[in-house]
Design a protein around this motif. Structure first.
Motif, PDB file in Angstrom:
ATOM      1  N   ARG A   5       0.911  -1.176   0.013  1.00 32.55           N
ATOM      2  CA  ARG A   5      -0.031   0.019  -0.148  1.00 32.55           C
ATOM      3  C   ARG A   5       0.869   1.312   0.007  1.00 32.55           C
ATOM      4  NH1 ARG A   5      -4.961  -0.487   4.098  1.00 32.55           N
ATOM      5  NH2 ARG A   5      -5.838   1.096   2.420  1.00 32.55           N
ATOM      6  N   SER A  88     -13.420  -2.355  -3.754  1.00 34.33           N
ATOM      7  CA  SER A  88     -12.963  -1.722  -5.006  1.00 34.33           C
ATOM      8  C   SER A  88     -12.809  -0.188  -4.942  1.00 34.33           C
ATOM      9  CB  SER A  88     -14.099  -2.284  -6.315  1.00 34.33           C
ATOM     10  OG  SER A  88     -15.570  -1.799  -5.654  1.00 34.33           O
ATOM     11  N   ARG A  91      -9.681   1.065  -3.556  1.00 34.69           N
ATOM     12  CA  ARG A  91      -8.593   0.482  -4.824  1.00 34.69           C
ATOM     13  C   ARG A  91      -8.752   1.549  -5.886  1.00 34.69           C
ATOM     14  NH1 ARG A  91     -10.301  -4.040  -6.221  1.00 34.69           N
ATOM     15  NH2 ARG A  91     -11.188  -3.501  -8.102  1.00 34.69           N
ATOM     16  N   GLU A  94      -7.303   5.267  -4.176  1.00 36.00           N
ATOM     17  CA  GLU A  94      -5.950   5.201  -4.241  1.00 36.00           C
ATOM     18  C   GLU A  94      -5.356   5.175  -5.356  1.00 36.00           C
ATOM     19  OE1 GLU A  94      -4.557   1.685  -1.898  1.00 36.00           O
ATOM     20  OE2 GLU A  94      -5.062   2.633   0.092  1.00 36.00           O
ATOM     21  N   LYS A  95      -5.718   4.563  -6.468  1.00 37.86           N
ATOM     22  CA  LYS A  95      -5.262   4.812  -7.576  1.00 37.86           C
ATOM     23  C   LYS A  95      -5.295   6.128  -8.269  1.00 37.86           C
ATOM     24  CE  LYS A  95      -5.174   2.732 -12.301  1.00 37.86           C
ATOM     25  NZ  LYS A  95      -5.939   1.653 -13.274  1.00 37.86           N
ATOM     26  N   ARG A 136      -9.861  -7.108   1.089  1.00 40.17           N
ATOM     27  CA  ARG A 136      -8.976  -6.398   0.645  1.00 40.17           C
ATOM     28  C   ARG A 136      -7.869  -6.839   0.230  1.00 40.17           C
ATOM     29  NH1 ARG A 136     -13.021  -3.680   3.437  1.00 40.17           N
ATOM     30  NH2 ARG A 136     -13.520  -1.637   2.931  1.00 40.17           N
ATOM     31  N   ARG A 139      -6.100  -6.333  -3.463  1.00 44.14           N
ATOM     32  CA  ARG A 139      -5.658  -4.998  -3.965  1.00 44.14           C
ATOM     33  C   ARG A 139      -4.117  -4.849  -4.153  1.00 44.14           C
ATOM     34  NH1 ARG A 139      -7.373  -0.360  -0.639  1.00 44.14           N
ATOM     35  NH2 ARG A 139      -6.241  -1.687   0.780  1.00 44.14           N
TER      36      ARG A 139
END
Length: 445
Positions: A5, A88, A91, A94-95, A136, A139
């Motif tokens: 992460r 999701s 994810r 964060e992207k 999670r 991810r």
């Protein structure tokens, strides 16, 4: 821990959306206090309204652009949502934001991890974290195919993700067994107290309502106290002495909060069982809080979830020192039963004001019939006399020339009957043997 992460930091952007389904429960001020309790440094709060969460980002694309600008402007390393995000959504966020994203559940878990001090508390926190993390895992892994190859090693193998899920399930199972052992130990302690007729009184209430401050004022236990959310996580139990009741056990428990995730309630069930199995609940309420009624409703919801909503309850309105010149008092219903006590735990810790009223109210609710009468003991009944003195039940005593003594006693009738049964003595014989007219009337409380 189990997946890669972005590195986390303390500079945080907070996100709070007003949604119809959470209109009456989500409080931005409480959210900010949670972040501060976790050690975060909130630099900005992004708020808005939506009829429903966006399936991909939770917030809309316009708000996402605003959030990206705020992250770049403040060089924030963490974005925290006052809502529960799907794996999701985390994810995707964060992207898009290129920083760590945390939801409300993850934030509460982080605070719990900081507060846990006992072995049991740490186990409960780890279990909740692992259960939260289990959805999670996917991810962080982009290298899912790691089957072994080569002569003698070919076969279906196991992906890295499957391996980690297997390890995760094994750890969850191990912690579950340990917590089951803790639960059984606590159950043995409760059965022992039940056999000894020692009642349990549990403090419950919204987080930061002052439970630990009041607990320390009553018991001098030295429990950690701080003006922050979830200052207490681990349960503490102390023996106290109540008028007309005698020995009792007072238990301090973890505070409740709005939208407490169901998995946390399950993970902390071993601790909350102290409240669910109590003889009386003291619901501690911050009397000076604007959201007092809302907090009471949230505590009621959690008590119902742990099946403790039918246990007798006494409301204790704390922090009356913040409400002007208000003195401690007891509120009673039409039948004279106590329903609420008003006091200040801070003031009680200094001079004990309000504690005697609180003890009186607790004793009134724990005792049904009080035996208050004179009995006559023969010289051979010294063992029963000693038992009565150990129970602090003797109000006065007069000796006769024949060696017998007349005792005025006051104690719960069930305790007296238990003593007489152990000594194989008939109660009516003791009452009839005293001098005519010397008795005191029995009082029902």
């Amino acid at each position: 821990m189990f997946f890669d992460r972005p590195d986390s930091g303390e500079l945080a952007i907070l996100v709070h959306l007003e949604l119809p389904q959470f209109a009456n429960t989500d409080d931005p001020r409480e959210f900010e206090e949670l972040v501060l309790s976790a050690g975060g440094d909130p630099v900005e709060m992004l708020s808005g309204k939506r009829s429903a969460p966006h399936p991909k980002y939770f917030i809309g694309t316009g708000k996402l652009e605003e959030l990206q600008d705020l992250v770049r402007t403040h060089e924030a390393e963490l974005v925290i949502f006052n809502h529960e995000l799907s794996p999701s959504q985390e994810r995707n966020l964060e992207k898009a934001l290129e920083c760590r994203v945390l939801d409300r559940t993850g934030l509460i878990l982080d605070i719990f991890a900081q507060r846990a001090r006992t072995h049991e508390g740490k186990l409960q926190v780890e279990l909740a974290q692992l259960e939260h993390m289990s959805t999670r895992l996917i991810r962080g892994w982009t290298h899912l195919e790691r089957q072994k190859g080569g002569i003698g090693l070919r076969g279906p193998g196991e992906t890295q993700l499957e391996s980690d899920r297997r390890l995760l399930r094994a750890r969850i199972k191990t912690i579950g067994k340990r917590l089951d052992k803790v639960r059984k130990q606590r159950e043995q302690g409760r059965r022992a107290r039940s056999r000894a007729d020692i009642p349990t009184v549990s403090l419950v209430g919204y987080t930061n309502a002052g439970k630990s401050t009041l607990f320390n004022a009553i018991t001098n236990a030295g429990v950690y106290v701080q003006d922050q959310l979830f200052a207490t996580l681990d349960p503490t139990m102390r023996r106290i002495s109540l008028p007309d009741v005698g020995a009792a056990v007072l238990a301090d428990t973890v505070g409740f909060i709005s939208n407490l995730p169901h998995r946390l309630v399950e993970s902390f069930r071993a601790t909350l069982e102290e409240a669910a199995s109590a003889d009386l609940l003291l619901h501690i309420i911050d009397a000076a809080a604007e959201e007092r009624l809302h907090n009471i409703e949230q505590v009621d919801l959690v008590l119902e979830e742990i099946e403790a909503h039918e246990i007798p309850r006494l409301l204790v309105y704390n922090k009356i020192d913040l409400m002007g010149d208000m003195a401690p008092r007891i509120d009673r219903d039409d039948q004279g039963r106590p329903v609420a006590v008003w006091l200040s735990a801070q003031q009680a810790a200094k001079d004990g004001s309000g504690i005697e009223m609180l003890f009186t109210a607790i004793a009134d609710l724990l005792t049904e019939d009080i035996f208050h009468e004179s009995i006559c003991l023969q010289a051979s009944m010294g063992s029963l006399r000693a038992r009565l003195y150990r129970q602090n039940a003797v109000q006065s005593e007069n000796f006769h020339s024949d060696g017998s003594c007349e005792l005025e006693i006051r104690l719960p009738e069930v305790d007296l009957k238990r003593m007489l049964s152990a000594e194989k003595i008939n109660l009516q014989a003791l009452i009839n043997s005293k001098d005519e007219g010397s008795g005191v009337q029995r009082l029902a409380v």
